[in-house]
Write a protein that holds these residues in place. Sequence first.
Motif, PDB file in Angstrom:
ATOM      1  N   LYS A   1      31.714 -26.385  22.256  1.00 49.78           N
ATOM      2  CA  LYS A   1      32.870 -27.287  22.455  1.00 49.78           C
ATOM      3  C   LYS A   1      32.746 -28.311  23.896  1.00 49.78           C
ATOM      4  O   LYS A   1      33.737 -28.138  24.903  1.00 49.78           O
ATOM      5  CB  LYS A   1      34.340 -26.429  22.686  1.00 49.78           C
TER       6      LYS A   1
ATOM      7  N   SER B   1      35.529 -31.146  26.030  1.00 46.29           N
ATOM      8  CA  SER B   1      36.860 -30.392  25.638  1.00 46.29           C
ATOM      9  C   SER B   1      37.458 -29.985  26.900  1.00 46.29           C
ATOM     10  O   SER B   1      36.690 -29.143  27.428  1.00 46.29           O
ATOM     11  CB  SER B   1      37.107 -29.595  24.410  1.00 46.29           C
TER      12      SER B   1
ATOM     13  N   ASP C   1      38.330 -26.077  27.059  1.00 52.03           N
ATOM     14  CA  ASP C   1      36.841 -25.213  26.632  1.00 52.03           C
ATOM     15  C   ASP C   1      36.075 -25.290  27.779  1.00 52.03           C
ATOM     16  O   ASP C   1      35.200 -24.443  28.158  1.00 52.03           O
ATOM     17  CB  ASP C   1      36.423 -25.489  25.432  1.00 52.03           C
TER      18      ASP C   1
ATOM     19  N   SER D   1      37.051 -23.298  30.669  1.00 48.71           N
ATOM     20  CA  SER D   1      36.658 -21.725  30.632  1.00 48.71           C
ATOM     21  C   SER D   1      35.222 -21.667  30.733  1.00 48.71           C
ATOM     22  O   SER D   1      34.759 -20.520  31.081  1.00 48.71           O
ATOM     23  CB  SER D   1      37.160 -21.583  29.406  1.00 48.71           C
ATOM     24  N   THR D   2      34.325 -22.690  30.153  1.00 48.70           N
ATOM     25  CA  THR D   2      33.003 -22.363  30.174  1.00 48.70           C
ATOM     26  C   THR D   2      32.374 -22.324  31.585  1.00 48.70           C
ATOM     27  O   THR D   2      31.655 -21.543  31.987  1.00 48.70           O
ATOM     28  CB  THR D   2      32.329 -23.350  29.506  1.00 48.70           C
TER      29      THR D   2
ATOM     30  N   PRO E   1      33.810 -20.770  25.709  1.00 50.59           N
ATOM     31  CA  PRO E   1      35.120 -21.632  25.683  1.00 50.59           C
ATOM     32  C   PRO E   1      36.328 -20.754  25.752  1.00 50.59           C
ATOM     33  O   PRO E   1      36.384 -19.308  25.744  1.00 50.59           O
ATOM     34  CB  PRO E   1      34.880 -22.214  24.180  1.00 50.59           C
ATOM     35  N   GLU E   2      37.268 -21.256  25.731  1.00 57.24           N
ATOM     36  CA  GLU E   2      38.758 -20.542  25.788  1.00 57.24           C
ATOM     37  C   GLU E   2      39.049 -19.362  24.950  1.00 57.24           C
ATOM     38  O   GLU E   2      38.338 -19.514  23.472  1.00 57.24           O
ATOM     39  CB  GLU E   2      39.841 -21.527  25.181  1.00 57.24           C
TER      40      GLU E   2
ATOM     41  N   GLU F   1      41.391 -21.403  17.069  1.00 59.12           N
ATOM     42  CA  GLU F   1      40.642 -22.210  18.032  1.00 59.12           C
ATOM     43  C   GLU F   1      40.390 -21.296  19.262  1.00 59.12           C
ATOM     44  O   GLU F   1      41.329 -20.561  19.584  1.00 59.12           O
ATOM     45  CB  GLU F   1      41.296 -23.609  18.541  1.00 59.12           C
ATOM     46  N   GLY F   2      39.368 -21.411  19.848  1.00 60.43           N
ATOM     47  CA  GLY F   2      39.011 -20.461  21.175  1.00 60.43           C
ATOM     48  C   GLY F   2      38.618 -19.269  20.738  1.00 60.43           C
ATOM     49  O   GLY F   2      38.754 -18.285  21.398  1.00 60.43           O
TER      50      GLY F   2
END
Lengths: 460, 613
Positions: free
Chosen positions: A147, A150, A153, A156-157, A163-164, B32-33
């Motif tokens: 991702k 984005s 994500d 978070s990365t 990702p999230e 998602e996620g």
Amino acid sequence: MIDRRRFLKATCAGLGVGAGFASNLASFNAFASEDDTYKALVCVFLYGGMDAHDTIIPYDQSSSFAFERIRDQLLSGYDSVSPRRRSSLLALNGDLEGRTFGLPTELAPLRDLYNDGHAAVIGNIGPLIEPIERTAFVNGSGIRPKKLFSHNDQQSTWMASSPEGALSGWGGRIADALQAASLNPRSSFSAVSMDLNSIFVTGNQVQPFVTSTSGPPELFFEGYHRVLGSGEFSNTYQNMLRGSAGVSDNLFMEDVAEITKRSLDSNTLLEQELSSSRMVMADFPTSNLGGQLEMVAKIIERRESLGLKRQIFFVAMGGFDTHSGQVTKLPALQSELAHSLKAFYDATVRLGIEDQVTTFTASDFGRTLGVNGDGTDHGWGAHHFALGGAVNGGRVYGNIPPPEFGHDYDAGRGRLIPQIAVDQYASAFGRWFGLSETDLHDVIPGLKNFDSDVLSKLMK
Amino acid sequence: MSATRSWVKVSLAQVVCAFTVACAPMNGELPEGTVPPDTSAGSISEPAPTAAPPTDAEAGETNTNSVHDSPNSSQASRFLQASTFGPNSDSIGELVQIGYSDWIKSQLDKPVVSIVDRATPILSSDYRANAKTGVRTHVPISLFYENAILGEGQLRARAAYSLSQVFVVSADEGGIYFDGLGVSRYMDILQEGAFGNFRDLLEEVTYSPVMGEFLTYKGNRKANPVTGAAPDENFAREIMQLFTIGLYELNLDGTLKFDEQGQPIETYSNQDVLELAKVFTGLSFDGIPFDTDPESILSQSRTKRMAMFDEHHSIGPKTFLGQTIPATYSGEESIERALDILFQHPNTAPFISRLLIQRLTTSNPSPSYVERVATAFESGSFRLPDGDVIGSGMRGDLPAVWAAILLDREFLELSEVDSRTFGKVREPVLRWTHWARAANVPAFNALSGDQTVDELGIDHADQGRLGQRAFSAPSVFNFYRPGYIAAGSRTAEAGLVAPELQITTATSVVAYANFMVQFVFRDPGQSNGSGVELGLVGDYSQEIEIANDPDALIERLDLLYTAGRMTDDTKLEVSRVINSVMLEDDEDFERLRDRVQLAVQLIVVSPEFIVQQ
């Protein structure tokens, strides 16, 4: 005054965090035992994706010419509000194989810190699974982080390597290691977020303490003291808030009660500490970030009575998602950033601990070199700052790719493919904090895919 | 019951799609996620053990409406927590009397109360002019709260509010901060769209100048080969990630599909974003030159759909998600086609259904719950418990979706087992409006210019206050993420997401309690520091009448505030406080009112109130 606009156009307070995957804490035992002086790490997260191309700007004649041709639309817009053509830039010492760089005038305080050797630039850093270049990126043969491009994500990365939905961040896992090593007898404040529940400072064991620029709030009893002079209501009220009134059959209710209880306890403790602080913090800017860093400085000032040897802080500012109106939005943000960072550094000098506090920037991603009209779009790699007395400053680490398209680290439209992994950045700070190599690899599992030497000189 | 809508009877076969999709072994997990199952982060990819779907006793026959239609008062109160901005004694009484089916039908007939119509007279002057506060988005936000607290069309208002957390715009954003009219119109788009079709709503949102400003595609130009400028990608990315299909391919029940390697399958690539970005070029304010400085825009352009300026629209074909929009299409035709592609995508029904379930009833719906709602989305109809079928029968019919969410047996027939994991933390806005409704605050006019307006419109998002303000999320990712897991919590241990805990912090829990104190303890005639009489005063007259009897008072408050779910221990604590307020006699109204206010304040900070089960 608190900036009530909060994070204008902030990207996402939203990061998934989670309960821990099982981690072998027995391995977190290898702190260099003699290193028990206090140390703090401060992550300054720039939500939205700060345009690194518009931060560390090509300065030598030929690079500048190439850059100004590509960025002409933005630079024309800048001319009347914040001139950013070559003649207006603040030159940085040193060069990369003859190429030199400048900062926009809004970053003057950072330029001073850099040229004085207290700040470093880390070029083209971002999330990576393994080293990758354009060919492998384009033909799909290289492994890339999930991702890309984005917001949520990539935030978070950056903070948590996935990702999230990630479960813990590397700051939090470092705090886990500290706790396991018994460096922090009271762990409530070992990880502190001035934003919301940031995953960066969430460990498998350690939960961040979240507070605000105005510090811990007190429960308000005004309305009922007229009713009950005694502590009757006050006690019942606090019991109710803490959920001690009854055992619930619902997990959400249990969580609400537990979080409230923990919050009230920590707030009370911190309030006591802050009220006995003697420190005068006169020089912080009144911006939101300035307020956050001022509170961080106040908490650091109480480090001894809080019994902490290591602390990790998370502060954040938003608004960097400059798809449009970049020339009006970015200068103000960069000015706030630079003045706040400088004020914070100065506060650590006043406390006599500038060598023990390291501050670094991070952001969702860099942005495209190409312009979309009056702004730029989501990118990947970016350039960042690390500052503090322990930083070997005054130089650029890594690479700052030339201002052109199609080079080995162009993922398209000048989205940089990072050449330094966030994992390497994290490990430089982890080592400085005293983590052993074994611990480092537990905290940052992706580190094994990289040659760690690139930032080995970043910290003294 | 009003008969202005026709309740078409259709056969069950038309209503229910075949349930043939294989269910991936992930339960209650965010599409998602989601952490792929092969990572070290195993704990949330386990099936949520206690969130098992109800067994289909009548397998093969998927009558989604086997629930009873006649709630008792506690059930009614609980239902109204999910479907309105909070129950009060009148709404509970009405629902008990008419039952779920008639209540839904009656609510679907309630008209839109236009925010634009009311805001226009005071906002039609200069863009930035507002002598009172200087912040013109206070006006629509105040009107939003007025309607939430006092409005008759509660289901529509709550549905629109839920949609505002999917199609997020923020009045806190710089370019929108002063655009009171634009935000007013946006609120109306959501109110109108809430009882319409998802496809129409998606289009209205796409053409909204406020969304165009927020996601920066207003004034977006085709690529310029000379300068190298390319179309802005912002909206193209977010309309896919957040408004329609999400990141990963889904089954109808919202669980992830996996490829041969066991990996989730991404729905789109960056190339798809680049191509779709070309579609959203050429839009700008209607009636004025392209990309005019927003501050000079006349008010009427702010409430109209954006217009297409074809000379700025990308030429050439646009290929995304495996489909090609031909070069011959005009700008508007390209957008229409692109929205159709997104609307028809198999992800859209489960993706949107799950988000809306999370806004109304539970953070962790079972796959079968998601599938039943997604089925209503796809079939465009839903059979109510009384046998009537609502909905147009067209894919994307939102009334069918609301009814399917609210009348699902997983919500209405909560078993002992599920009660441990079912439910959601209610966000601060809903707790506050619930208090205002349950306390029967007298009618007020949000535009009256008194203190009430400030209280409704001020920046409650500040962590030092309520901690949240409608239409003012920090970003397009809303106040919280649908997949948020609160580290170290009991819900996390059980593999449950808890979005609203993302904004629950050491600061916000105290700020919320303090915020409520200011309202709960407010007495009639009370003034602020400047001598202005305060609005939003709770009318506790019915509670005062019974406040000499602690048990009766608690029983009533339990019904109004906690849907009859107050624990015995909480009742004991409340009762102790009530009894500590000694009465001179039964006419001691001041002390009786004290009793009520103290009891209410204790209850609004209790987990039973904060959590909707």
